[in-house]
Structures are given as structure tokens and as C-alpha cells.
Design an enzyme around this catalytic site. Structure first.
Site, PDB file in Angstrom:
ATOM      1  N   CYS A   1       2.523  -6.567  20.571  1.00 55.17           N
ATOM      2  CA  CYS A   1       2.783  -5.586  19.505  1.00 55.17           C
ATOM      3  C   CYS A   1       4.267  -5.333  19.280  1.00 55.17           C
ATOM      4  O   CYS A   1       4.660  -4.875  18.210  1.00 55.17           O
ATOM      5  CB  CYS A   1       2.077  -4.276  19.819  1.00 55.17           C
TER       6      CYS A   1
ATOM      7  N   HIS B   1       4.975   0.900  15.110  1.00 54.45           N
ATOM      8  CA  HIS B   1       3.924  -0.110  15.205  1.00 54.45           C
ATOM      9  C   HIS B   1       2.596   0.559  14.877  1.00 54.45           C
ATOM     10  O   HIS B   1       2.293   1.645  15.392  1.00 54.45           O
ATOM     11  CB  HIS B   1       3.896  -0.701  16.615  1.00 54.45           C
TER      12      HIS B   1
ATOM     13  N   ASN C   1      -4.842  -2.535  13.259  1.00 52.74           N
ATOM     14  CA  ASN C   1      -3.677  -2.900  14.072  1.00 52.74           C
ATOM     15  C   ASN C   1      -3.505  -4.422  13.991  1.00 52.74           C
ATOM     16  O   ASN C   1      -4.331  -5.159  14.519  1.00 52.74           O
ATOM     17  CB  ASN C   1      -3.928  -2.432  15.509  1.00 52.74           C
TER      18      ASN C   1
END
Ligand code: ACO
Length: 336
Positions: A117, A263, A293
Site C-alpha cells: 500500500c 492511502h 482499496n
């Protein structure tokens, strides 16, 4: 440190597959529901690739093509490629060389980054170093993921399967002699003590036989594992910490931030980060509601979308921060 060049983002592009998968669609695959997903993650829908037709490399290629066009450059202008993903098409080679092939780039270096990520933060920082030293003028930085092929779409895997989505985005990082603009600072951190807290372990090169005869391959380790609560706890601490570190490095304050792009892990995580930093709603951009995500692609997709909406203007202070599997985390401050 005195450098002759700074790195600006001269162009951006994103690619999201057409296939929209809603929370209701997921509830037909395993036991879940819109209320559970919305309350815990904020996600309403995500995109999944058209199976067998779209891959991490092809989405990354399309995003990259759009970014080069947005920067008003040609393929031949690209001096280096950095590709961040945790879902590459192949174990090797990486996706960077595929983008190079697909776009007909010169035989420039192509580097794959494996920082989950935080991949885009790491990739951007790598590009920044090459620009600052004067080694390269235009670097293509790509983040892309195909999570839909990796998730366990059953009750066992539902905690993760509802969170992740597919997509790609790219930035062209270019040199400017205007030292008041561009990437002001970046920081990157990791804590390998938590390497297995969010991980996909199989097929593994720890065994002689990766597939046939691999005793782990049919077990739980063939699917990603996440200790959700621990990830949550560390994410809401590390992201604000790295933002404060970046502000400290540049003698700036949270009030100076025009737009924070965290993020897109989980809307609740982003909400905590906002609160810890004392930011108001207008200072934080989220689009996880629509895309889930998308790991290494989440920050560039969000940045690209914010830019398209006119939320990022020249002179703005833009802050990016990420946390993910590794654990890895970091932040970047950009004077747009
Ligand atoms: N739908 C319905 N029920 C579910 C689902 C689902 N998709 N997933 C789990 N459940 C159930 C569990 O089985 C459990 O049932 P039980 O009480 O009968 O045992 C119940 O819901 C509660 O489960 P918990 O795991 O305790 O739920 P929690 O409130 O911790 O939420 C979550 C889980 C959303 C994963 C949370 O821990 C979280 O947000 N963690 C952060 C993880 C994250 O956002 N990761 C992003 C990826 S990593 C990154 O990008 C940094």
C-alpha cells in the site's frame, strides 16, 4: 541539500475497469451485507477486471499512456520506469518491463517496487532522487493492482474480499529548475517485525516445489491473511506520524496542507488520520467509496481524480501518506 532540480508531477492518468461490483453483488457470493461493509470500511462499490482480458500490466499501461499524454510528452521522452504493485502478472519479470514493451519505450531502466500500500510513496521517492541528482528528466511512475484474482471470495476470506479493488494510475515525474515547486520531502519507513500480519505467503519459494507437492498450497496460506485490528491500530498511528515528520522537515504546519490524500485503506482509517492531524473535511480527499482499496494504485487514482475535479491547483501543498503490508509507511509533501 541544494539541488539544481526539483521533481514535479507533470502528467497523470488513471484506468479503472468498467465492471462495477457493489456490496449487494458481494452479498450474493458470500455472507456479507452492505451495512456491515459500509459501517466498517465506507466502501459502497469497487471495480474488478474483466477476467482473462485485463491484467495489472495492461491497466498500468493504459494509465501510463494517459499520463504521458497529459504531460504532453511522447513515449521516447521517458527516461525510467518505476512500477509499484503487489499483484504483478507474473512472479517474474515485473510489470515495469511490460509497460515498457506495451508503450514502445526506449530501452530505459524499469524497476518494480514491492511495497504494497505504500508502493506509490516509495516509487515517487525513488523517482524524485533520480530527478534531483539530474540523472533523468522524465520518469514514469505507475501503481496498479488486480486484487479480484487474489481474494478468497468465500466466508473465510470475506474480511479482505470486501475491502480490495482493481485499478491503476500513473504519474510522469519531471525535472523543473523552479525550486519553489515539486516534491519538498519524502519519508519511508518499515517494520518487518509485522511482515506476516498482512501477507500472502503461497506459492512460496521457501519450498523446493512451489505448486505440485507443495503441502501449503491447498491450505489457508494460498490466500492473503490480514490481522485487521492490528493493521488498523498501526495505520492510524503511522500515517499521522509520517505526515508530521514531513511537515517538520519543511517547517510547515497541518494548517498549510491544502489537500491530504491518505492511502485509501478504509474510510474509518482515513477519518482517524484526519482527526489525529486536526484537519477539516475540505483538507482530505477520499474516493474509497467508489473503488475500494486498490493498494499501490489508491493514492495515484485519488490524486488523479482530485486533480480532474480541480481540487489540486498550482501552488497548493499536497500531502500523500500511506501504510501497508510489511509493515511499510511514509509520506510525501508536494508544492504543486
Ligand atoms: N461481512 C460480514 N461479516 C463479516 C465480514 C464481512 N465481510 N468480515 C468479517 N465479518 C464478521 C466476522 O466474522 C466477525 O463475526 P463474529 O463476531 O461472529 O466472529 C464479525 O464480522 C466482526 O469481525 P471483526 O474482524 O472483529 O470485525 P472488525 O470490527 O475488526 O472489522 C475490519 C474488520 C473491517 C477488517 C477491521 O478490522 C478493519 O477495518 N481493519 C483494518 C484493515 C484494513 O482496513 N485494511 C486495509 C487493507 S491494509 C491497508 O491498506 C493498510
Amino acid at each position: 541539500m541544494g539541488f539544481q532540480y526539483h521533481s514535479i508531477i507533470s502528467g497523470m492518468g488513471k484506468y479503472l475497469p468498467d465492471r462495477v461490483v457493489t456490496n449487494d453483488d458481494l452479498s450474493k457470493m458470500f455472507d456479507t451485507n452492505d451495512e456491515w461493509i459500509t459501517e466498517r470500511t465506507g466502501i459502497k462499490e469497487r471495480r474488478w477486471v474483466k477476467y482473462g482480458e485485463e491484467y495489472t500490466s495492461t491497466m498500468g499501461t493504459e494509465a501510463a499512456r494517459r499520463a504521458i499524454e497529459d504531460a504532453q510528452l511522447e513515449a521516447d521522452d521517458i527516461d525510467f520506469v518505476v512500477f509499484a504493485t503487489l499483484t504483478p502478472d507474473y512472479p517474474f519479470p515485473g510489470c515495469g518491463v511490460m509497460v515498457q514493451k506495451n508503450l514502445g519505450l526506449r530501452n530505459v531502466g524499469a524497476l518494480d517496487v514491492r511495497n504494497q500500500c505504500a508502493g506509490f510513496i516509495y516509487a515517487l521517492s525513488i523517482a524524485d532522487q533520480f530527478i534531483k541528482t539530474g540523472m533523468y528528466k522524465n520518469i514514469l511512475v505507475v501503481g496498479a493492482e488486480t486484487q479480484s484474482n487474489v481474494m478468497q471470495k468465500t466466508n473465510e476470506g470475506r474480511d479482505m474480499a470486501v475491502i480490495f479493488g482493481d485499478g491503476a494510475a500513473a504519474a510522469v515525474v519531471s525535472a523543473t529548475e523552479d525550486l519553489n515547486r515539486g516534491i519538498l520531502t519524502s519519508n519511508m519507513h518499515s517494520e518487518g517485525a509485522y511482515a506476516e500480519e498482512l501477507a500472502l505467503q503461497e506459492p512460496s519459494n521457501r519450498h523446493e516445489f512451489r505448486i505440485e507437492g507443495n503441502p501449503e498450497l491447498t491450505g489457508a496460506k494460498q490466500w492473503p491473511y490480514m490481522n485487521g485490528r492490528n493493521v488498523f491500530k498501526h495505520a492510524v498511528t503511522r500515517m499521522p506520524e509520517s505526515v508530521m515528520e514531513a511537515l517538520g522537515e519543511t517547517n510547515l504546519k497541518t494548517d498549510d496542507i491544502d489537500l491530504l490524500i491518505p492511502h485509501q485503506a478504509n474510510l474509518r482509517i482515513a477519518e482517524f488520520v484526519k482527526q489525529k492531524l486536526g484537519l477539516n473535511d475540505d483538507q482530505v480527499f477520499n474516493n474509497i467509496q467508489k473503488y475500494g482499496n486498490t493498494t499501490a494504485a489508491s493514492i495515484p487514482i485519488a490524486l488523479c481524480e482530485a486533480k480532474e475535479k480541480g481540487l489540486v491547483k498550482q501552488g497548493d501543498l499536497v500531502c500523500l501518506t500511506a501504510f501497508g503490508s510489511g509493515f511499510v509507511w511514509g509520506a510525501t509533501l508536494i508544492r504543486w
